[in-house]
Design an enzyme around this catalytic site. Structure first.
Site, PDB file in Angstrom:
ATOM      1  N   GLU A 177      22.952  22.363  10.097  1.00 17.94           N
ATOM      2  CA  GLU A 177      22.082  21.302  10.628  1.00 17.94           C
ATOM      3  C   GLU A 177      20.748  21.920  11.047  1.00 17.94           C
ATOM      4  O   GLU A 177      20.713  22.870  11.833  1.00 17.94           O
ATOM      5  CB  GLU A 177      22.752  20.611  11.820  1.00 17.94           C
ATOM      6  CG  GLU A 177      21.862  19.676  12.612  1.00 17.94           C
ATOM      7  CD  GLU A 177      21.211  18.584  11.779  1.00 17.94           C
ATOM      8  OE1 GLU A 177      19.967  18.460  11.828  1.00 17.94           O
ATOM      9  OE2 GLU A 177      21.945  17.875  11.064  1.00 17.94           O
TER      10      GLU A 177
ATOM     11  N   THR B 148      10.517 -11.712   2.676  1.00 15.31           N
ATOM     12  CA  THR B 148       9.504 -10.683   2.485  1.00 15.31           C
ATOM     13  C   THR B 148       8.118 -11.310   2.630  1.00 15.31           C
ATOM     14  O   THR B 148       7.983 -12.468   3.043  1.00 15.31           O
ATOM     15  CB  THR B 148       9.646 -10.047   1.093  1.00 15.31           C
ATOM     16  OG1 THR B 148       9.310 -11.040   0.102  1.00 15.31           O
ATOM     17  CG2 THR B 148      11.078  -9.552   0.860  1.00 15.31           C
TER      18      THR B 148
ATOM     19  N   CYS C 148      31.778   2.626   3.274  1.00 14.24           N
ATOM     20  CA  CYS C 148      32.082   3.283   4.544  1.00 14.24           C
ATOM     21  C   CYS C 148      33.520   3.807   4.594  1.00 14.24           C
ATOM     22  O   CYS C 148      33.864   4.613   5.470  1.00 14.24           O
ATOM     23  CB  CYS C 148      31.847   2.328   5.712  1.00 14.24           C
ATOM     24  SG  CYS C 148      30.122   1.812   5.878  1.00 14.24           S
TER      25      CYS C 148
ATOM     26  N   TYR D  91      41.348  -7.510  32.453  1.00 12.54           N
ATOM     27  CA  TYR D  91      41.983  -6.352  33.091  1.00 12.54           C
ATOM     28  C   TYR D  91      43.494  -6.490  33.090  1.00 12.54           C
ATOM     29  O   TYR D  91      44.048  -7.516  33.482  1.00 12.54           O
ATOM     30  CB  TYR D  91      41.509  -6.180  34.535  1.00 12.54           C
ATOM     31  CG  TYR D  91      42.425  -5.265  35.320  1.00 12.54           C
ATOM     32  CD1 TYR D  91      42.587  -3.934  34.951  1.00 12.54           C
ATOM     33  CD2 TYR D  91      43.179  -5.748  36.392  1.00 12.54           C
ATOM     34  CE1 TYR D  91      43.463  -3.095  35.630  1.00 12.54           C
ATOM     35  CE2 TYR D  91      44.055  -4.919  37.079  1.00 12.54           C
ATOM     36  CZ  TYR D  91      44.190  -3.592  36.690  1.00 12.54           C
ATOM     37  OH  TYR D  91      45.064  -2.774  37.355  1.00 12.54           O
TER      38      TYR D  91
ATOM     39  N   ALA E 152      14.995 -10.211   1.313  1.00 17.31           N
ATOM     40  CA  ALA E 152      15.511  -8.844   1.159  1.00 17.31           C
ATOM     41  C   ALA E 152      16.445  -8.545   2.317  1.00 17.31           C
ATOM     42  O   ALA E 152      16.243  -9.019   3.444  1.00 17.31           O
ATOM     43  CB  ALA E 152      14.373  -7.826   1.097  1.00 17.31           C
TER      44      ALA E 152
END
Length: 533
Positions: free
Chosen positions: A156, A250, A12, A403, A257
């Site tokens: 796109e 699985t 990523c 806050y 998995a």
């Protein structure tokens, strides 16, 4: 057993390597203190033997043996197992488009892709790139190319960017932002062909409506789970990946998995879907490891939460979109709530826009979208937590959020959005979304748009329609008789707080509820034509 030559890396982070956020791509395979996560690391620190450049080719479930192949020598061997974990990940989608194998056409999946594209950016002569696919990876790839001086073209097939991630009216705001940065958008156009030059390098992209010059193409169409090994082993496969139970087992109880190769459970709809993301894969690893040592952990599912940075805009979503909710038969109430992420008197305040989607029958929160220069991260994570627990809009008000002015308004943006939906649900006012109001305008319907902003605001920005009437909010009460009672009146302001207040004032003056409404999101969230002076 790892087919490639790298054990573990942060995929990523690849777009941020391209943008120059960091210069050494090996940072993606290091720990926070700089230790490389290689074969030696896993052996010394984790006590795990890793075989790189080895492929798992067959699973003998009856005898519980795994056949692997050394990709360097071609030699095969079998390894016995008590429990087995499949984490074969996903592969980039590469449709059979003519010319797709030309030089200069890349996907961004692994470390090697990152280094190849980085070099291609440096060597490019024409500085023209086409990014095919306007999903999250496609959007993250824009900034590195803009910063490198490229002409950036987005192609796109669907009508707007992030088409499965956002609703259209939120996406249109991003498209306006991208256009303002010089990014060329070709939405609603699928790719028909990649045309090469005499050297076998891509030179042009032919879409269903355009011809675009390019010497680089990034394919960001999406990913598909890598299911070959699981299918060959006879494991049960769902519509979106390997079928697993809440323990991530699985159909064979001795085989687990996780990661991008499994289908996900949607906590909003109860459906199975595909949701590949690194955060979920890491959680899967934890749950599977727990179960391998008898700790009995479960993974309930996901709400489809994601976040992406697009040329200075923070864009996030959790849950399902309004469009998908309606497709699945939900009767929904929505709102669009723009506002600063902190009080106006805090210099660092920045705008954000929240869209909230709620089931009108139960009040359950189905989804939220947020975008803007400000902090959407905290709001989307709060919404994800609420949605995962099946909370309603009435629950939002009871969340004891932190806050202090440097961090948020006294009434957080998410709470305000919930309050708006409560007002609609309780019959205090009606509203139109930007898309719904634009349809009325395009249809030529006879109604009035009442703009209750100050003269200075109107002078700076206004809508270009002949049916707009300007009366500042403080004068609406005394000038109400100037407005027609036989036409629908849609009230608006910058964010439509004053628009809502104008509706309440006109109700007190005897105007009928079914002829009064306010514009969700006001001019700040209006994604169509504006006159700016």
């Amino acid at each position: 057993i790892e087919k490639g030559d790298i054990v573990s890396y942060g995929a990523c982070g690849l777009p941020f390597y391209l943008s120059g956020e960091f210069d050494d791509i090996s940072e993606l395979i290091k720990t926070p203190v700089g230790v490389t996560r290689d074969v030696n690391f896993f052996k010394a620190v984790k006590g795990v033997e890793v075989k790189v450049n080895h492929e798992a080719v067959d699973i003998d479930r009856k005898n519980k043996r795994l056949k692997i192949k050394d990709l360097a020598t071609g030699q095969e061997e079998e390894i016995p197992y008590d429990k087995l974990v499949i984490a074969t990940g996903s592969n980039p989608v590469k449709p059979p488009i003519p010319g797709i194998d030309l030089q200069g056409i890349h996907t961004l999946k692994d470390i090697h892709d990152g280094t190849t594209i980085k070099q291609a950016i440096a060597e490019s002569k024409k500085k023209k790139v086409v990014i095919v696919g306007a999903g999250m990876i496609g959007m993250e790839c824009i900034e590195p190319f803009v910063e490198a001086g490229f002409e950036v073209n987005i192609v796109e097939k669907l009508p707007f960017v992030l088409p499965t991630f956002l609703d259209e009216e939120m996406s249109l705001l991003i498209m306006k932002h991208l256009a303002s940065k010089g990014v060329r958008l070709f939405c609603g156009e699928g790719v028909k062909e990649f045309v090469g030059n005499k050297d076998g390098r891509v030179a042009k992209v032919i879409t269903e409506g355009s011809e675009i010059e390019a010497d680089l193409v990034i394919l960001a169409i999406g990913f598909r789970p890598n299911l070959e090994l699981a299918k060959k082993a006879g494991l049960e496969i769902g519509n979106f990946g390997i079928k697993v139970d809440p323990f991530l087992r699985t159909s064979d109880p001795d085989i687990y998995a996780g990661g991008d190769c499994v289908e996900a459970h949607n906590l909003v709809t109860g459906e199975k879907f595909y949701a590949p993301i690194g955060s979920t894969a890491n959680k899967h690893g934890r749950v599977i490891a727990d179960n391998l040592v008898g700790r009995n952990s479960m993974f309930r599912g996901v709400t489809g939460t994601g976040i992406v940075k697009i040329m200075g805009l923070n864009v996030a979503r959790t849950g399902i979109t309004e469009a998908y909710a309606r497709q699945k038969g939900y009767d929904v109430i929505t709102c669009i709530n723009p506002g600063p992420d902190r009080p106006h008197f805090i210099k660092e305040n920045k705008p954000i826009i929240i869209k909230l989607i709620v089931d009108s029958y139960s009040g359950r929160i189905l989804g939220m979208q947020a975008l803007g220069e400000g902090d959407v991260f905290a709001r989307i994570n709060t919404a994800a937590a609420l949605i995962s627990q099946g909370c309603t809009i009435d629950d939002v008000m009871n969340v004891d959020m932190a806050y202090s002015p440097p961090f948020s308004p006294a009434m957080d943006n998410l709470i305000v959005a919930a309050n708006i939906i409560q007002n609609k649900r309780d019959g205090l006012a009606r509203s139109y979304s930007p898309i719904a109001l634009k349809k009325k305008l395009d249809a030529g319907e006879d109604f009035v748009i009442l703009d209750v902003r100050t003269p200075a605001e109107v002078e700076a920005m206004r809508l270009p329609y002949e049916n707009v009437v300007y009366i500042p909010l403080g004068k609406v009460r005394e000038r109400a008789d100037e407005l027609p009672r036989d036409k629908e009146i849609v009230c608006m302001c910058k964010i439509s707080l004053r628009g809502y207040e104008a509706v309440r004032i006109l109700l007190s003056k005897g105007f009928e509820m079914d002829r009064l409404a306010f514009l969700d999101g006001g001019v700040l969230a209006w994604p169509y034509e504006k006159i700016v002076t």
